[in-house]
Scaffold this motif. Structure first.
Motif, PDB file in Angstrom:
ATOM      1  N   ASP A  89      38.556  39.581  40.805  1.00  0.00           N
ATOM      2  CA  ASP A  89      37.858  40.107  41.085  1.00  0.00           C
ATOM      3  C   ASP A  89      38.941  41.583  41.255  1.00  0.00           C
TER       4      ASP A  89
ATOM      5  N   GLN B 229      36.531  40.551  50.752  1.00  0.00           N
ATOM      6  CA  GLN B 229      35.425  41.136  50.212  1.00  0.00           C
ATOM      7  C   GLN B 229      34.995  42.560  51.458  1.00  0.00           C
TER       8      GLN B 229
ATOM      9  N   GLN C 287      42.825  35.622  36.036  1.00  0.00           N
ATOM     10  CA  GLN C 287      42.493  37.076  34.363  1.00  0.00           C
ATOM     11  C   GLN C 287      42.719  36.725  33.435  1.00  0.00           C
TER      12      GLN C 287
ATOM     13  N   ARG D 133      36.706  45.872  49.786  1.00  0.00           N
ATOM     14  CA  ARG D 133      35.904  45.882  48.987  1.00  0.00           C
ATOM     15  C   ARG D 133      34.442  47.081  49.029  1.00  0.00           C
TER      16      ARG D 133
ATOM     17  N   ILE E  62      39.299  33.961  43.667  1.00  0.00           N
ATOM     18  CA  ILE E  62      38.227  35.786  43.046  1.00  0.00           C
ATOM     19  C   ILE E  62      40.057  36.769  42.828  1.00  0.00           C
TER      20      ILE E  62
ATOM     21  N   ASP F  98      40.122  43.627  38.814  1.00  0.00           N
ATOM     22  CA  ASP F  98      39.223  44.292  38.180  1.00  0.00           C
ATOM     23  C   ASP F  98      39.124  45.886  38.531  1.00  0.00           C
TER      24      ASP F  98
END
Length: 426
Positions: A237, A180, A271, A183, A234, A240
């Motif tokens: 994410d 996190q 995903q 990112r 996650i 992506d």
């Protein structure tokens, strides 16, 4: 001293303060901390009224804490949750678990008779303090963790703290936070590893590999953080971000007139099973104006086999749009060749461990040669991963696989380094 209005137990802040004093002043005494909960307590209030709920809490406090001579201190931080410090003396861990189990079972049976329309479960997490200088907050956290580990398992009423599980949980939290934070800092990067012709050494493509860096710029091993992102859900994410950056890199390479070859992207099982993957990829393709032939989508053999019905439709649709589908890590699972033959895929990537084991003995070489020939004969392209030595390159080429990926040619490298070495035309 301040007390809980309902149970006469200490409020949490005083419990923590007084317990720390006891531990500090009695370094040679043996203590344990408990975290106790009553499942479905709210239904007493809902079905029988607040007065009955209060009565139950008061009875719990009396049986387990106020009326328990082994309990030194106790607190009720929340409605039906308790923390306690108990003196265990020479009692062993197993004996302590048995004592608490009996108490929990007795109380569960008692209130079950009084409120037969509700199913109850009194359960306790137990942490035996090994060093009294540790601090009560840490001990309470560990008792609470022990309780959480078996929440919902109605066959267990007392669970002991497991240091390995605690370390694993802490590691999951740490790596989730690292992702996190990375990112937010834009410290999620794409590394590329080239795919080359075994016979000529020619650069024929690449695989995009995601990496994250900590606050000091150190790359965290993907073998460490990828499983955590998958477990926590996650990973999508992460996928992506890598997809977006890969499409952007390819667009830049095209605009700069580079030597652009197909790039494969790893798509996680989560995903692939989420709705909207096809729309997401098509939107990126449109945004960056990338020809479909330059994008390959890798799905592991295990993912294909375990979710074949759903993935089959998605993979076929992606192929209809011109994208190439790769089966990654072939040989690491237990699929049959007959099932592989039906998969809507274009390329089979041989798992590096599987290929290396086969190359180590004569029977393995025969097996690998047969698999390569069968896969090629039914129309699959073959890439062998993990090639590190000249001997491995030579052997795999002799077996009929001309496309390889591995340290023999290059390690995964940052986008800028890869672009300079493989994309920029000299």
């Amino acid at each position: 001293m301040e007390r809980d209005y309902l149970t006469n137990l200490l409020p949490l802040h005083l419990f923590l303060r007084e317990a720390d004093k006891i531990l500090k002043n009695n370094p040679d005494c043996r203590y344990a901390v408990t975290a106790t909960d009553l499942s479905n307590f709210k239904y007493i209030n809902d079905l029988y009224g607040m007065a009955e709920g209060n009565r139950t809490i008061q009875e719990m406090a009396e049986k387990f804490f106020s009326g328990n001579p082994r309990c030194i201190l106790a607190s009720r931080p929340y409605a039906d949750q308790f923390r306690s410090l108990i003196a265990i003396g020479d009692v062993s861990q197993d004996e302590e678990v048995a004592i608490i189990t009996n108490m929990n079972t007795e109380f569960t049976e008692y209130i079950q008779k009084r409120y037969p329309n509700i199913y109850f479960h009194v359960y306790t997490g137990l942490y035996i303090i090994e060093d009294n200088s540790e601090g009560i907050r840490s001990a309470c956290d560990k008792a609470h963790f022990a309780k959480k580990c078996f929440k919902g398992n109605l066959s267990v009423t007392c669970g002991i703290f497991d240091s390995n599980a605690y370390k694993d949980s802490s590691n999951v939290m740490r790596l989730t936070h690292e992702f996190q934070s990375a990112r937010e800092r834009d410290s999620v990067y794409v590394y590329y590893q080239p795919k080359c012709s075994a016979s000529t050494g020619e650069f024929i493509g690449a695989e995009a590999l995601g990496r994250i860096a900590d606050k000091d710029g150190n790359i965290i091993s993907p073998g460490e953080f990828i499983p955590v992102l998958e477990r926590t859900g996650i990973i999508g994410d992460f996928d992506d971000i890598i997809m977006e950056k890969t499409f952007a890199d390819i667009r830049r390479w095209i605009d700069n007139g580079g030597n652009v070859k197909p790039v494969s992207l790893n798509i996680s099982r989560i995903q692939f099973l989420k709705p909207g993957l096809i729309d997401k990829i098509l939107a990126l393709q449109k945004k960056y104006d990338i020809p479909s032939r330059l994008i390959e989508l890798e799905i592991t053999e295990t993912t294909f086999i375990e979710s074949v019905d759903f993935i089959d439709d998605t993979a076929r649709e992606l192929r209809r749009h011109g994208f190439t589908i790769d089966v990654d890590d072939f040989g690491s699972g237990y699929s049959s060749l007959s099932l592989i033959a039906t998969l809507p895929a274009d390329t089979i990537k041989l798992d590096c461990s599987f290929a290396r084991q086969c190359l180590d003995n004569d029977k393995g070489v025969i097996l690998l040669s047969g698999i390569i020939n069968i896969l090629k004969s039914i129309g699959f392209d073959i890439i062998c991963e993990g090639i590190e030595t000249e001997r491995e390159r030579q052997r795999i080429m002799e077996l009929g696989c001309d496309k390889i990926q591995g340290y023999y040619y290059d390690r995964p490298m940052p986008s800028a380094s890869f672009e300079e070495k493989y994309i920029t035309k000299q």
